[in-house]
Design an enzyme around this catalytic site. Structure first.
Site, PDB file in Angstrom:
ATOM      1  N   SER A 127       0.829  -1.205   0.000  1.00  0.00           N
ATOM      2  CA  SER A 127       0.000   0.000   0.000  1.00  0.00           C
ATOM      3  C   SER A 127       0.860   1.249   0.000  1.00  0.00           C
ATOM      4  CB  SER A 127      -0.885  -0.002   1.253  1.00  0.00           C
ATOM      5  OG  SER A 127      -1.494   1.256   1.451  1.00  0.00           O
ATOM      6  N   TYR A 152      -2.504  -0.175   9.958  1.00  0.00           N
ATOM      7  CA  TYR A 152      -2.663  -0.731   8.608  1.00  0.00           C
ATOM      8  C   TYR A 152      -1.344  -0.614   7.838  1.00  0.00           C
ATOM      9  CZ  TYR A 152      -4.103  -1.060   3.714  1.00  0.00           C
ATOM     10  OH  TYR A 152      -4.199  -1.404   2.386  1.00  0.00           O
TER      11      TYR A 152
END
Length: 335
Positions: A127, A152
């Site tokens: 990501s 995350y």
């Protein structure tokens, strides 16, 4: 090839599976169909795949160690595209344990399965959030990503480190793709485009964070899938020029690579909102709010490395991509 796609009922997973099937691959799609967002949307995506004779669905959580061991032992996949994960930066502030279970334990099970069944290439979703507190733009794979600002992001950085370990120890070719703000038809309900569209159509105000002073490298899902497939077909190799005295984070003397995959063209959030307003033919009422914890003011992908490796070039403008999402949204929800 016989390919495992995890998160196959997800946004990117469904589109990726469709493209693999269209080109003649056999796809085993895995998903746990959890309720992080509306499971009926996931089931509708899955319904697009299940009629295809070369597609088979397995309902399972990647964190199920025994189940994943059986799956890999029985199926003997050629390659794996691992997209299953607990998504969302903001939700990681509320429920961090979900990210450890899915993104760390689940990824460990994927790596072990690939190792023991001799998978020829693992492509997995990282990501843009790994860039965290970085401020030098555009974000480059050659820069350090040691300052994540959400759990995350930390789990995605951990995935890259875990992948390198398996590439080094067992010669497993792994490629991580750092996705930059993916959007398009069948998108996630927790993403800005979906939230904004729904609110505007319902006559509700939209929440615009950091007082609108945000930039995102919005990337259309078809471009993302093109990059994923090109990467899958270009198996990671050791870098003969790797210098251990000055190690490059994106490559190795093991068969390991990490690439940005984005639009290479950051867009102001307010310009993105204007594109939505234009496509809907309606103006949005806006609540301007401060930057949220765990969020970053800007993302911008340098995609030159992926271009050099695979020839990837994003091709979809924001106005075109937003229009295609709105068309899908109106059709799907009948509004």
């Amino acid at each position: 090839m016989k390919i495992l796609v995890t998160g196959a009922a997800g946004f990117i997973g469904m589109h990726t599976s469709e493209r693999l099937l269209a080109r003649g691959d056999e796809v085993v799609g895995l998903d746990n169909l959890n309720d992080y967002y509306d499971p009926s949307l996931k089931e509708s995506r899955l319904a697009r795949l299940t009629p295809h004779p070369a597609f088979r669905f397995v309902k399972m959580d990647v964190a199920d160690r025994a189940g994943m061991e059986r799956l890999f032992a029985e199926e003997k996949f050629d390659r794996v595209i691992h997209l299953a994960a607990q998504a969302g930066v903001r939700y990681s502030l509320e429920n961090p344990h979900a990210y450890i279970d899915s993104n760390i334990v689940g990824f460990m099970n994927i790596l072990e399965g690939c190792r023991y069944s001799k998978v020829k290439h693992l492509v997995y979703a990282s990501s843009s959030s790994v860039y965290g507190g970085n401020t030098r733009m555009p974000f480059s794979e050659h820069d350090s990503v040691d300052h994540p600002v959400s759990m995350y992001a930390a789990t995605k950085k951990a995935n890259e480190l875990m992948a390198h370990t398996y590439s080094h120890l067992y010669g497993l070719p792994t490629t991580g793709l750092r996705f930059f703000t993916v959007y398009g038809p069948w998108g996630r309900p927790d993403m800005a485009l979906f939230l904004f569209t729904k609110a505007i159509l319902e006559g509700r105000p939209i929440d615009v964070f950091n007082h609108g002073k945000m930039k995102r490298d919005f990337t259309f899902v078809d471009d993302i899938v093109e990059g994923v497939l090109r990467t899958l077909d270009h198996v990671a190799e050791p870098d003969a020029g790797f210098n251990a005295d000055q190690p490059d984070p994106s490559r190795s003397n093991a068969p390991f690579r990490v690439f940005n995959i984005g639009n290479n063209n950051p867009v102001e959030l307010m310009a993105f909102v204007e594109a939505i307003e234009k496509a809907l033919g309606r103006k949005a009422e806006k609540n301007f709010m401060p930057l949220q914890d765990g969020d970053v003011p800007a993302t911008y992908a340098d995609t030159s490395e992926l271009n050099a490796w695979t020839g990837f070039v994003p091709a979809t403008s924001v106005s075109d991509g937003v229009g295609r999402f709105i068309e899908w949204y109106r059709g799907y929800y009948g509004v």
